[in-house]
Design a protein around this motif. Sequence first.
Motif, PDB file in Angstrom:
ATOM      1  N   ARG A 135       0.888  -1.171   0.000  1.00 49.81           N
ATOM      2  CA  ARG A 135       0.000   0.000   0.000  1.00 49.81           C
ATOM      3  C   ARG A 135       0.921   1.214   0.000  1.00 49.81           C
ATOM      4  N   TYR A 136       0.559   2.263  -0.719  1.00 51.36           N
ATOM      5  CA  TYR A 136       1.537   3.332  -0.885  1.00 51.36           C
ATOM      6  C   TYR A 136       0.897   4.707  -0.904  1.00 51.36           C
ATOM      7  N   LEU A 137       1.533   5.653  -0.241  1.00 52.05           N
ATOM      8  CA  LEU A 137       1.144   7.061  -0.353  1.00 52.05           C
ATOM      9  C   LEU A 137       2.239   7.775  -1.130  1.00 52.05           C
ATOM     10  N   ALA A 138       1.840   8.505  -2.165  1.00 49.12           N
ATOM     11  CA  ALA A 138       2.804   9.096  -3.106  1.00 49.12           C
ATOM     12  C   ALA A 138       3.211  10.504  -2.695  1.00 49.12           C
ATOM     13  N   SER A 188       1.184  13.659  -0.630  1.00 47.98           N
ATOM     14  CA  SER A 188       1.849  14.584   0.285  1.00 47.98           C
ATOM     15  C   SER A 188       2.869  15.437  -0.456  1.00 47.98           C
ATOM     16  N   VAL A 189       3.109  16.595   0.138  1.00 48.99           N
ATOM     17  CA  VAL A 189       4.087  17.530  -0.404  1.00 48.99           C
ATOM     18  C   VAL A 189       5.278  17.536   0.532  1.00 48.99           C
ATOM     19  N   VAL A 213       7.072  28.927   3.964  1.00 49.62           N
ATOM     20  CA  VAL A 213       6.581  27.689   4.591  1.00 49.62           C
ATOM     21  C   VAL A 213       5.068  27.790   4.808  1.00 49.62           C
ATOM     22  N   ARG A 214       4.647  28.958   5.280  1.00 50.18           N
ATOM     23  CA  ARG A 214       3.209  29.158   5.533  1.00 50.18           C
ATOM     24  C   ARG A 214       2.392  28.938   4.262  1.00 50.18           C
ATOM     25  N   VAL A 215       2.894  29.486   3.151  1.00 51.48           N
ATOM     26  CA  VAL A 215       2.164  29.353   1.880  1.00 51.48           C
ATOM     27  C   VAL A 215       2.134  27.892   1.429  1.00 51.48           C
ATOM     28  N   CYS A 216       3.237  27.197   1.625  1.00 52.01           N
ATOM     29  CA  CYS A 216       3.290  25.770   1.266  1.00 52.01           C
ATOM     30  C   CYS A 216       2.206  24.991   2.007  1.00 52.01           C
ATOM     31  N   VAL A 217       2.134  25.210   3.321  1.00 48.57           N
ATOM     32  CA  VAL A 217       1.171  24.468   4.141  1.00 48.57           C
ATOM     33  C   VAL A 217      -0.256  24.877   3.778  1.00 48.57           C
ATOM     34  N   GLU A 218      -0.460  26.181   3.629  1.00 47.45           N
ATOM     35  CA  GLU A 218      -1.801  26.676   3.295  1.00 47.45           C
ATOM     36  C   GLU A 218      -2.293  26.063   1.987  1.00 47.45           C
ATOM     37  N   GLU A 219      -1.434  26.083   0.993  1.00 45.56           N
ATOM     38  CA  GLU A 219      -1.834  25.596  -0.330  1.00 45.56           C
ATOM     39  C   GLU A 219      -2.028  24.077  -0.323  1.00 45.56           C
ATOM     40  N   ALA A 220      -1.116  23.372   0.343  1.00 46.83           N
ATOM     41  CA  ALA A 220      -1.242  21.906   0.407  1.00 46.83           C
ATOM     42  C   ALA A 220      -2.554  21.524   1.093  1.00 46.83           C
ATOM     43  N   LYS A 221      -2.845  22.191   2.197  1.00 46.74           N
ATOM     44  CA  LYS A 221      -4.063  21.847   2.941  1.00 46.74           C
ATOM     45  C   LYS A 221      -5.313  22.191   2.134  1.00 46.74           C
ATOM     46  N   ALA A 222      -5.238  23.274   1.364  1.00 51.36           N
ATOM     47  CA  ALA A 222      -6.387  23.641   0.528  1.00 51.36           C
ATOM     48  C   ALA A 222      -6.706  22.533  -0.480  1.00 51.36           C
ATOM     49  N   TRP A 223      -5.690  21.793  -0.883  1.00 48.50           N
ATOM     50  CA  TRP A 223      -5.879  20.683  -1.824  1.00 48.50           C
ATOM     51  C   TRP A 223      -6.061  19.350  -1.095  1.00 48.50           C
ATOM     52  N   GLY A 224      -6.120  19.395   0.206  1.00 53.21           N
ATOM     53  CA  GLY A 224      -6.297  18.157   0.973  1.00 53.21           C
ATOM     54  C   GLY A 224      -5.055  17.298   1.041  1.00 53.21           C
ATOM     55  N   LYS A 225      -3.886  17.925   0.892  1.00 53.89           N
ATOM     56  CA  LYS A 225      -2.628  17.162   0.911  1.00 53.89           C
ATOM     57  C   LYS A 225      -1.934  17.301   2.260  1.00 53.89           C
ATOM     58  N   ARG A 226      -1.187  16.270   2.605  1.00 51.40           N
ATOM     59  CA  ARG A 226      -0.368  16.289   3.817  1.00 51.40           C
ATOM     60  C   ARG A 226       0.954  16.975   3.492  1.00 51.40           C
ATOM     61  N   VAL A 227       1.559  17.576   4.503  1.00 46.38           N
ATOM     62  CA  VAL A 227       2.901  18.138   4.315  1.00 46.38           C
ATOM     63  C   VAL A 227       3.889  17.349   5.161  1.00 46.38           C
ATOM     64  N   ALA A 228       5.032  17.044   4.561  1.00 42.97           N
ATOM     65  CA  ALA A 228       6.114  16.354   5.266  1.00 42.97           C
ATOM     66  C   ALA A 228       7.372  17.191   5.086  1.00 42.97           C
TER      67      ALA A 228
END
Length: 430
Positions: A135-138, A188-189, A213-228
């Motif tokens: 099982r894999y998360l990309a 995830s991003v 960093v804030r923009v990265c997290v904001e944008e990722a979350k808006a698309w429903g993506k996790r940030v790592a």
Amino acid sequence: MSDVLFTNVRVFDGGGEAPFTGDVLVQGNRIARVVKTGYGARQAPVHGAQVIDGAGAFLMPGMVEAHTHFSWNDQPSLDAIQRMPPEEHILWCAEVAKKYLDMGWTSCVGAAAAKPRLDVVIRNAIADGTIVGPRYLAASQEITVPGGLGDTTQPHLPQPEFAFGAVVSGAEEMRRCVRMFAKYGVDSVKINLSGESITGMPSEMSQFTAEEVRVCVEEAKAWGKRVAAHARSTWAIKECVKQGIEVIYHASFTDTEALDMLEAHKTEHFIAPGLAWLINTCHNASQWGLTKEVTTKMGYHRELDAAVESMRALRKRGVRILPGGDYGFAWTPHGTNAKDLEYFVKYVGMSTMEARLSATAWGGPMMKMGKTIGYIREGCFADILLIDGDPLADITVLQDRAQIMAVMKDGEFHRAPPMRASRATTRWAA
Ligand SMILES: [Zn+2]
């Protein structure tokens, strides 16, 4: 697929209790029944089920790797990984995906790919049955800054195709980059918040502004993506907590404030320190030019000491520490990932039970699957390993392919146990 009844196995159910002798029934892709021997008596074989007499073998949940790079190609540099042509590269990733499943990793969390779509394509191919894998998360590529960790372009070859990571500068470029990876379909991003000494930018140095960093997290979350995040420096670790970056890789250089912050938010974060990278870079990479003298100068021995101290402190504070990290370099080849569990015991002070739970109990939430994996319990997905040996007595048995006698993912054997026929049932060949 036919139903499978494992009898006479020692069951480690993933809950932290001592293993018990019993039977486990798999129907379809789920665990349908778990019975302790002597409680409710021996169950009659289920009609049509394949009966496997485990002869006392150890049965446990499939393991979860929290920091996987299928596209790292066991080479000694980022350049050597990045320069592999795409056609060969995707075949390599497929081969590595199978190797993880072979070694008992039934789930893996992608932590960055060396080209934009490698992870997404592999995840989709596993999911639709084109190739075999866990099982894999990309993940996305590593997002970095000009001159930062992952910018492998040359001054005369500035094209993005020559970069290991995705190079951005400023909030708008960051936003565009995250949107591009969302378009490609990543789960995830990945953002590189700190340096990495082998690349020339020291691990204690940080890159990006807080606004980027804030923009990265904001944008990722808006698309429903996790940030790592790749976060070795103290600033980077704190930034992960402040900005809500769920997955923190490395976390080497903590201070008391960073430890307090992580403890206060421990249910919101996962830490995968990737100790294998530090340990093997320090001690097992001299044939690639990384002698003790070189790695001392780079600061890796100091970082290893700091990382061990940080993990010991985080363990005491109940922060979730997971195995996985940067396997896929020449001196940390794919398939040797279970060494992380040995390192957790040897360096971090975990018991063998804790080390195993780090690969199972924390794995479900890390895979965004809650408690549906990581347990041998009724209703859970049937991700199951049969081990010849007792990982509680010797955690290193999980490093030996021969001792991982069978691997089942989602109710189907990827590797079926070796068996010989007997009258009533089938039995281990041994
Ligand atoms: Zn990594």
